[in-house]
Design an enzyme around this catalytic site. Sequence first.
Site, short mmCIF file in Angstrom:
data_model
loop_
_atom_site.label_atom_id
_atom_site.label_comp_id
_atom_site.label_asym_id
_atom_site.label_seq_id
_atom_site.Cartn_x
_atom_site.Cartn_y
_atom_site.Cartn_z
N HIS A 296 0.83 -1.21 0.00
CA HIS A 296 0.00 0.00 0.00
C HIS A 296 0.86 1.27 0.00
CE1 HIS A 296 -3.54 -2.44 1.12
NE2 HIS A 296 -2.88 -2.91 2.16
O1 RIB Z 1 -5.27 0.34 4.63
C1 RIB Z 1 -3.87 0.19 4.50
C2 RIB Z 1 -3.15 1.26 5.26
O2 RIB Z 1 -3.41 1.10 6.65
C3 RIB Z 1 -1.63 1.15 5.12
O3 RIB Z 1 -1.06 2.41 5.26
C4 RIB Z 1 -1.25 0.29 6.27
O4 RIB Z 1 0.11 0.49 6.68
C5 RIB Z 1 -2.18 0.80 7.32
O5 RIB Z 1 -1.62 1.98 7.86
#
Ligand code: RIB
Length: 318
Positions: free
Chosen positions: A240
């Site tokens: 992500h």
């Molecule tokens: O939904 C994914 C996000 O939430 C990413 O940034 C993960 O590290 C959590 O922070």
Amino acid sequence: MKKIPLIIDCDPGHDDAIALLIALASDKFDLKGITTVGGNQTVEKTTANALKILELVGRTDVPVVSGRSNPMMSKLRVAEDVHGASGMDGPVLPEPKTKSLNMRAVDFIAEQVEKSEDPFVLVAVGPFTNIGTFLLAYPHLHHKIEKIHVMGGGVYEGNRSQLAEFNVWNDPESAKVVTDSRIPVHFFGLDVTHKALIRQDEFHLFRQEKGSVFQFVADLLDFYSICYVQERKLEGCPMHDSCAVASLIDPNMFTGYEAFIDVDIEGSKTRGACIVDIRPQERRLGENNGVFYMNVDRLRFLKLIIDSCHKLEQDLRN
Ligand code: RIB
Ligand code: CA
């Protein structure tokens, strides 16, 4: 070539860790610091994890500043189900010897932005609490921010509700401060980050390499895959947060929509959802305020992560 003055606000976090590695390996950035926030785990744990990562790669020259522990208007809800009790379970790293700076993250951000001679870029890959608080507290500095890259939201996907993604879901008010600020915001939501996978049949590309950085990433992937591969049945681990950084290094790796982006802070079932209006301009709910990304050249993205690990291993040998 001028380096981009940058601060990364994060909640390490397995994917935050890999995003930091990419940033630390790149010669495009003047990384002024890392600020930490309550998110995947408490801010005490995310701060310790950030310090550990910098010590692992020999970059304790980069300051870490601990930020807000709770979202702007609610209590923090951590993601222990994904990241474990430490926030970065799997790799075994020594307790950090270094300490975070003795100041508030929002004041550190303000100090760095104020003294920067070049337009500043902020990256937020945890709940946007620090960035939202900074924007509210220092309106006279908004003009010095070129853009904000965030991991958050989703047009067709949520992971903490059908429509809400963890970072925005945890602190929708701060996310709305960011979208209302009129500073161009580049959203890397679940639509693109769930395509930005390191596939399980690619984990060996890290495990097979010698060196502490590659082994760190391999250990991260092994733990992170418990949630994403074993439980959620993805083909691999979504990187992500790396999307928000990789796009600064190689913008053409991603494609998306210019859009009017807003955040729902009131809905009983939709609170924390991102509203991404891409209808014909005259019908949109407001003027465009950013880009919402939907696709990634995955192999180019994977190569950047691998190349970044090689670069950091090389730096450690020098
Ligand atoms: O939904 C994914 C996000 O939430 C990413 O940034 C993960 O590290 C959590 O922070
Ligand atoms: Ca994160």
